[in-house]
Scaffold this active site. Structure first.
Site, short mmCIF file in Angstrom:
data_model
loop_
_atom_site.label_atom_id
_atom_site.label_comp_id
_atom_site.label_asym_id
_atom_site.label_seq_id
_atom_site.Cartn_x
_atom_site.Cartn_y
_atom_site.Cartn_z
N TYR A 61 10.64 -0.78 -9.29
CA TYR A 61 10.88 0.36 -8.33
C TYR A 61 11.78 1.15 -8.28
CZ TYR A 61 7.52 -2.89 -6.30
OH TYR A 61 6.25 -3.42 -6.48
N SER A 207 -0.31 -3.36 -0.03
CA SER A 207 -0.66 -1.91 0.29
C SER A 207 -1.77 -2.53 1.13
CB SER A 207 -1.45 -1.34 -0.57
OG SER A 207 -1.20 -0.81 -1.69
N PRO A 208 -0.93 -3.15 2.34
CA PRO A 208 -1.96 -4.24 3.16
C PRO A 208 -2.14 -3.04 4.56
CG PRO A 208 0.53 -4.41 3.32
CD PRO A 208 0.30 -4.25 2.49
N ALA A 210 -3.17 0.34 3.23
CA ALA A 210 -3.94 1.08 2.22
C ALA A 210 -3.17 2.20 2.27
CB ALA A 210 -4.96 1.66 2.77
N GLN A 211 -1.87 2.13 2.07
CA GLN A 211 -0.84 3.44 1.91
C GLN A 211 -0.60 4.11 3.24
OE1 GLN A 211 -1.96 4.71 -1.82
NE2 GLN A 211 -1.51 3.65 -3.07
N THR A 215 -3.31 2.81 9.50
CA THR A 215 -2.01 3.00 10.98
C THR A 215 -3.23 3.63 11.84
OG1 THR A 215 -1.39 5.17 10.22
CG2 THR A 215 0.00 3.26 9.43
N GLY A 216 -4.14 4.46 11.87
CA GLY A 216 -4.64 5.55 12.19
C GLY A 216 -3.98 6.76 12.42
N LYS A 217 -2.52 7.03 11.86
CA LYS A 217 -2.16 8.02 11.99
C LYS A 217 -2.95 9.45 11.14
CE LYS A 217 2.02 9.89 9.81
NZ LYS A 217 3.69 10.11 8.58
#
Length: 315
Positions: A61, A207-208, A210-211, A215-217
């Site tokens: 990373y 990725s819980p 889904a990236q 979030t609804g963003k």
């Protein structure tokens, strides 16, 4: 704070961790442009304040920068931090001693003499094979440099093989880190989740969210310009976001009931699966605090089933 064990009688950790793939990563996550060391330092502190003390990283990373940042941040904290990192089986690492050397380098970057969990990042076998990995890591447990052994991205069969080799050395396999979310439930179908439950192996769900999709963003009516590797993902297109609307709506409805965000509902759903630890990323303190809001409450069984059904229609 509720805790669960990594594997059979492994270290006790909170049922939520923190993933740090984005820390120092300039290729996929655009580190240094949209966010930097100051922001992730704040995310680190906010995570600890929320009770999230399991920090997951890897030597690749940011080419070690994620580990270096975590090492620096830990020096400013009196609170214990449980660090998990990973070894990447590169083809030019052809001796068993290379595994121990990589661990030594990670410990130096982290400024630690022991870490909570050391994982094989991918089930890649070149000169070194799974028996080599497990034999060396079992020895490292007995030396005291790591508390537990994990794998990452292993199939059910590969995970069972690693478990058997470790068991022959008297060491349990603690974890398998795999993608798992409401939008990626492949481990429920390919046997990994069932095998993990059978072997008492904890699932670390990466990725819980889904990236960010859960979030609804991201909304089809208000497209947000995506930078980095995610801009190539069709799920972030207007068409892809429209497809996700039924799930996002359900998450928002449940969130309104509990006073939670869609992200917190999504993470809580994963925790409710049992012996699953989501490790969402956080680039800012606000994101870290939002993740922490998944703790301390629980969806009921009917809501868990309802989310699964809606998600299966849009996955």
């Amino acid at each position: 704070m509720q805790t669960i064990h990594l594997g059979l009688n492994g270290p006790a950790v909170a049922p939520l961790g923190l993933g740090t793939w984005s820390w120092g990563d300039t290729l996929f996550w655009d580190y240094g442009r949209d966010f930097g060391a100051e922001e992730v330092a704040a995310a680190f502190s906010a995570s600890l304040e929320a009770g999230v003390t399991l920090i997951d990283t890897a030597e690749i990373y940011g080419l070690g920068e994620s580990e270096r940042l975590i090492g620096q941040f830990c020096q400013t904290q009196s609170q214990p931090v449980q660090v998990a990192t990973k070894y990447f089986p590169l083809p030019w690492r052809w001796q068993r001693s290379d595994i121990s050397k990589a661990l030594t380098a990670s410990l130096e970057r982290l400024q630690m003499s022991q870490i909570c969990l050391y994982q094989i990042h991918w089930p890649l076998e070149f000169w070194l094979k799974t028996p080599d990995f497990m034999d060396v890591l079992a020895a490292e447990v007995k030396k005291g440099r790591i508390q537990a052994v994990g794998v990452s991205n292993y199939s059910a069969q590969q995970m069972e093989q690693a478990h058997q080799y470790l068991a022959s050395r008297g060491i349990p396999l603690a974890s398998n880190q795999v993608p798992y979310s409401l939008l990626n439930r492949g481990i429920e179908r390919n046997g990994v989740l069932a095998k993990a439950q059978q072997l008492n192996v904890t699932i670390l769900a990466y990725s819980p969210l889904a990236q960010g999709l859960l979030t609804g963003k991201y909304r089809p009516e208000q497209p947000i310009q995506i930078r980095g590797g995610r801009r190539l993902d069709p799920r972030f297109s207007v068409k892809g976001l429209n497809k996700l609307l039924p799930l996002i709506t359900t998450l928002e409805e449940l969130g309104e009931k509990y006073g939670k965000t869609p992200a917190q509902v999504s993470l809580n759903w994963l925790i409710a699966q049992g012996n699953v630890i989501p490790i969402p990323g956080a680039k800012t303190a606000d994101q870290a605090r939002q993740n922490g809001g998944a703790l301390g409450w629980q969806l009921n069984p009917e809501e868990i089933d309802s989310l699964a059904k809606v998600a299966s229609q849009v996955e």
